[in-house]
Write an enzyme that holds these catalytic residues in place. Structure first.
Site, mmCIF file in Angstrom:
data_model
loop_
_atom_site.group_PDB
_atom_site.id
_atom_site.type_symbol
_atom_site.label_atom_id
_atom_site.label_comp_id
_atom_site.label_asym_id
_atom_site.label_seq_id
_atom_site.Cartn_x
_atom_site.Cartn_y
_atom_site.Cartn_z
ATOM 1 N N GLY A 1 -13.081 9.161 0.076
ATOM 2 C CA GLY A 1 -13.804 9.684 1.233
ATOM 3 C C GLY A 1 -13.295 11.072 1.563
ATOM 4 N N GLY A 2 -13.457 11.430 2.836
ATOM 5 C CA GLY A 2 -13.020 12.760 3.271
ATOM 6 C C GLY A 2 -11.525 12.967 3.126
ATOM 7 N N GLY B 1 -15.172 43.386 -20.540
ATOM 8 C CA GLY B 1 -14.756 43.184 -19.150
ATOM 9 C C GLY B 1 -13.453 42.410 -19.079
ATOM 10 N N ALA B 2 -13.220 41.567 -20.079
ATOM 11 C CA ALA B 2 -12.007 40.750 -20.059
ATOM 12 C C ALA B 2 -10.760 41.629 -20.128
ATOM 13 C CB ALA B 2 -12.034 39.749 -21.204
HETATM 14 C C1 HXC Z 1 -8.018 -0.550 7.800
HETATM 15 C C2 HXC Z 1 -7.580 -1.208 5.668
HETATM 16 C C3 HXC Z 1 -8.328 -0.127 5.162
HETATM 17 C C4 HXC Z 1 -8.911 0.761 6.080
HETATM 18 C C5 HXC Z 1 -7.573 -1.242 3.497
HETATM 19 N N1 HXC Z 1 -7.155 -1.866 4.588
HETATM 20 N N2 HXC Z 1 -8.318 -0.173 3.805
HETATM 21 N N3 HXC Z 1 -7.425 -1.402 6.966
HETATM 22 N N4 HXC Z 1 -8.726 0.518 7.401
HETATM 23 N N5 HXC Z 1 -9.617 1.816 5.697
HETATM 24 C C6 HXC Z 1 -6.302 -3.057 4.660
HETATM 25 C C7 HXC Z 1 -6.989 -4.313 4.188
HETATM 26 O O1 HXC Z 1 -7.666 -4.902 5.269
HETATM 27 C C8 HXC Z 1 -5.786 -5.140 3.742
HETATM 28 O O2 HXC Z 1 -5.153 -5.667 4.897
HETATM 29 C C9 HXC Z 1 -4.863 -4.103 3.161
HETATM 30 O O3 HXC Z 1 -5.255 -2.866 3.724
HETATM 31 C C10 HXC Z 1 -4.947 -4.005 1.654
HETATM 32 O O4 HXC Z 1 -6.302 -3.866 1.285
HETATM 33 P P1 HXC Z 1 -6.945 -4.725 0.095
HETATM 34 O O5 HXC Z 1 -8.408 -4.563 0.196
HETATM 35 O O6 HXC Z 1 -6.391 -6.110 0.132
HETATM 36 O O7 HXC Z 1 -6.352 -3.999 -1.175
HETATM 37 P P2 HXC Z 1 -7.061 -3.669 -2.550
HETATM 38 O O8 HXC Z 1 -7.777 -4.884 -3.064
HETATM 39 O O9 HXC Z 1 -6.004 -3.060 -3.412
HETATM 40 O O10 HXC Z 1 -8.163 -2.572 -2.220
HETATM 41 C C11 HXC Z 1 -7.785 -1.316 -1.720
HETATM 42 C C12 HXC Z 1 -9.040 -0.547 -1.252
HETATM 43 C C13 HXC Z 1 -9.844 -1.411 -0.263
HETATM 44 C C14 HXC Z 1 -9.903 -0.204 -2.471
HETATM 45 C C15 HXC Z 1 -8.549 0.765 -0.628
HETATM 46 O O11 HXC Z 1 -8.963 -1.924 0.745
HETATM 47 C C16 HXC Z 1 -10.937 -0.653 0.393
HETATM 48 O O12 HXC Z 1 -11.995 -0.447 -0.159
HETATM 49 N N6 HXC Z 1 -10.687 -0.270 1.661
HETATM 50 C C17 HXC Z 1 -11.671 0.414 2.451
HETATM 51 C C18 HXC Z 1 -11.798 1.835 1.992
HETATM 52 C C19 HXC Z 1 -12.727 2.607 2.875
HETATM 53 O O13 HXC Z 1 -13.930 2.390 2.888
HETATM 54 N N7 HXC Z 1 -12.132 3.460 3.703
HETATM 55 C C20 HXC Z 1 -12.861 4.306 4.585
HETATM 56 C C21 HXC Z 1 -13.304 5.484 3.725
HETATM 57 S S1 HXC Z 1 -14.144 6.668 4.639
HETATM 58 P P3 HXC Z 1 -4.220 -6.949 4.868
HETATM 59 O O14 HXC Z 1 -3.955 -7.278 6.308
HETATM 60 O O15 HXC Z 1 -4.978 -8.003 4.138
HETATM 61 O O16 HXC Z 1 -2.972 -6.548 4.149
HETATM 62 C C22 HXC Z 1 -12.947 7.663 5.073
HETATM 63 C C23 HXC Z 1 -13.433 8.785 5.870
HETATM 64 C C24 HXC Z 1 -12.378 9.820 6.007
HETATM 65 O O17 HXC Z 1 -11.841 7.496 4.787
HETATM 66 C C25 HXC Z 1 -13.054 11.023 6.558
HETATM 67 C C26 HXC Z 1 -12.111 12.150 6.746
HETATM 68 C C27 HXC Z 1 -12.883 13.362 7.084
#
Ligand code: HXC
Length: 522
Positions: free
Chosen positions: A177-178, A412-413
């Site tokens: 993401g961002g 040019g290089a």
């Molecule tokens: C809160 C999160 C989290 C998140 C993971 N966790 N991502 N909690 N916010 N964004 C937590 C899970 O609930 C879990 O909690 C623990 O972290 C581990 O995650 P798992 O899914 O069990 O691990 P894994 O299977 O290795 O997968 C990792 C992952 C997946 C691929 C990162 O967790 C995932 O897809 N997370 C969401 C990613 C996402 O969509 N993020 C937002 C992106 S948008 P527990 O309690 O079970 O340990 C963004 C915008 C930013 O970031 C913009 C900036 C400008």
């Protein structure tokens, strides 16, 4: 984790000790085990490997998020998913943040972002590099816009710190993401193969929008970014390997933009380097050789830390030392695409040149370039703008800049590759140099077209005119006559000449006109 203090004063020390112990346990045994099972180290284990033994001083160990939605009030962890502080690498202070995947997947909460901002602010005030260890699921979903705001607070600091203190990013897990834009603003990105990835949108979104089926690794793994996109500068075999690469690079760079890189006592050249240099350029101008052999035979101990090794191989960039002094090397690579300048090579080298200029690292340019790559692909994708980036970067750089033309310097290089005209301090050429508007055959075809067409045997006429042109222009002496080349030198003399030249430039002062900032063709 409640932070309430006990009433009895005798228990207070015990209480602090137990809080520290709880913080050390991160997200708990099971999540730490899961992290290890993924082939990854924890945030604290990584810092132990990165920093000098016992040098880490933590800041914000007891910070916790303040969210109550989605049951978060009952889920609090000390440090809130990022370990921050400062420590030393080879005795030099660095500020660090290490995202902790065992707490909410290392996701960024408001509190977590404040911790990261605090260390970047401290690094700026104290003129120290910032190292970010990234391993995060992105925005803390439960915190919504607070998390997005936290990212923007970090992006602002990354931007303001750019060019003030070096910023290095280790990507050791997800970075999506961002969130990718914080590392993208930093100076160097180190990724680990198989366990890290960076993308703006993941494979599922890609499939929905473009119907492409692609794995995480293919879309944004270390090898993809090191070879295809150029986002990553290093694709490393393991976390330890990534940390070792970072430390090697760290040795070449200074603490901040007011500082100079550290000199070490001079390390000798390789034993038969001088003779090897004399033998490198092939007899035929169309035969390739590797400029890396020139580099290895020139620099102290033959040690060269190549940056972006798998991306745009037609130009080579990296760090080395000459006479103990840290330098940045930018070299055309005749062994890949004849060393031609194209879009990717121009972008790669321009960013490297600008990094070196930000941080007072002198530049050595090794030139053997047949020109810019022709073709619709290059023109339609903006070789004009991208080539201009490299030209602009060299022209605005005020660090000591030395060029050695080993063979071709065409068109040019010739101008772009740190020519005298854009403030090259010393420009040397080997006797094998060919400095001209274009290669002899192409030139003969243009300027003798009528004679060649009218000749009884046009092929013979072309060969003869090519030879005439070659004899006249395919050498360094016309440029030397004008002072565009300071001296024509034997390859075997090059190392000594360069060491001496960089020494005389050690206290060079040059400036650019006062302005808010330039407008580099982005
Ligand atoms: C809160 C999160 C989290 C998140 C993971 N966790 N991502 N909690 N916010 N964004 C937590 C899970 O609930 C879990 O909690 C623990 O972290 C581990 O995650 P798992 O899914 O069990 O691990 P894994 O299977 O290795 O997968 C990792 C992952 C997946 C691929 C990162 O967790 C995932 O897809 N997370 C969401 C990613 C996402 O969509 N993020 C937002 C992106 S948008 P527990 O309690 O079970 O340990 C963004 C915008 C930013 O970031 C913009 C900036 C400008």
């Amino acid at each position: 984790m409640p932070l309430d203090t006990p009433n009895k004063s005798s228990d207070k020390f015990q209480h602090l000790a137990s809080l520290r112990m709880a913080a050390e346990e991160l997200g708990g045994e099971a999540r730490v085990a899961a992290q290890h099972k993924r082939g990854k180290l924890t945030a604290r284990e990584r810092l132990n490997l990165l920093l000098d033994d016992g040098s880490f001083q933590e800041i914000g160990m007891f910070v916790q998020h303040q969210s109550v939605n989605f049951g978060l009030a009952e889920q609090k962890f000390l440090s809130d998913g990022v370990v921050t502080g400062f420590g030393t690498i080879s005795g030099r202070t660095v500020y660090v943040f290490s995202q902790d995947f065992t707490v909410f997947g290392g996701s960024l909460s408001g509190a977590n972002a404040e911790k990261i901002c605090k260390v970047i602010d401290l690094a700026m005030k104290n003129g120290c590099p910032v190292i970010g260890l990234n391993d995060s699921g992105g925005a803390r979903i439960q915190e919504g816009v607070v998390s997005l705001g936290g990212y923007a607070d970090i992006f602002l600091r990354n931007t303001l710190a750019s060019g003030v203190v070096p910023q290095l990013s280790l990507i050791l897990g997800p970075c999506a993401g961002g969130a990718v834009y914080s590392p993208a603003i930093t100076d160097f990105i180190f990724m680990t193969k198989g366990t890290s990835y960076m993308f703006v949108t993941g494979p599922n979104v890609v499939k929905t929008v473009t119907h492409e089926e692609v794995s995480q690794e293919e879309l944004g793994g270390a090898e993809t970014h090191a070879s295809k996109s150029g986002v990553a500068h290093f694709a490393c075999e393991s976390e330890l390997d990534a940390i070792e690469h970072l430390k090697k690079l760290f040795a070449y760079i200074p603490q901040n933009c007011e500082d100079k890189p550290f000199d070490i006592s001079e390390v000798a050249s390789l034993s038969n380097a001088a003779a090897a240099l004399d033998a490198i350029i092939p007899a035929s101008p169309n035969k390739p050789y590797s400029m890396k052999d020139v580099i290895y035979n020139l620099v102290d101990g033959g040690e060269f830390l190549e940056v972006h090794a798998e991306f745009a191989g037609n130009i080579v960039v990296g760090f080395a030392r000459l006479g103990g002094q840290s330098i940045g090397v930018v070299a055309n690579e005749p062994a890949v695409l004849a060393g031609v300048l194209n879009i990717t090579a121009s972008r790669k080298a321009a960013r490297f040149v600008r990094f070196c200029d930000c941080f007072n690292i002198p530049l050595l340019v090794l030139e053997d370039v047949p020109g810019f790559l022709p073709g619709t692909d290059q023109e339609w994708n903006g070789i004009i703008i991208h080539g201009a980036k490299l030209l602009y970067a060299f022209a605005e750089a005020t660090v000591p800049k030395i060029t050695v033309i080993t063979r071709k310097a065409y068109g040019g290089a010739y101008d772009v590759m740190n020519s005298k005209h854009i403030r090259g301090d010393f420009n040397f050429a080997w006797p094998t140099a060919e400095i001209a508007v274009m290669g002899s055959k192409g030139a003969a075809e243009v300027i003798f077209k009528k004679e060649i067409d009218a000749a009884k045997n046009p092929d013979e006429a072309l060969a003869q005119k090519t030879a005439e042109f070659e004899a006249m222009f395919a050498n360094p002496y016309l440029a030397a006559e004008r002072g565009y080349i300071d001296e024509v030198i034997f390859p075997r003399e090059t190392r000594e000449r360069l060491i001496r030249a960089f020494r005389t430039l050690k206290h060079k002062v040059d400036t650019n006109p006062r302005k808010k900032h330039g407008n580099i063709p982005l």
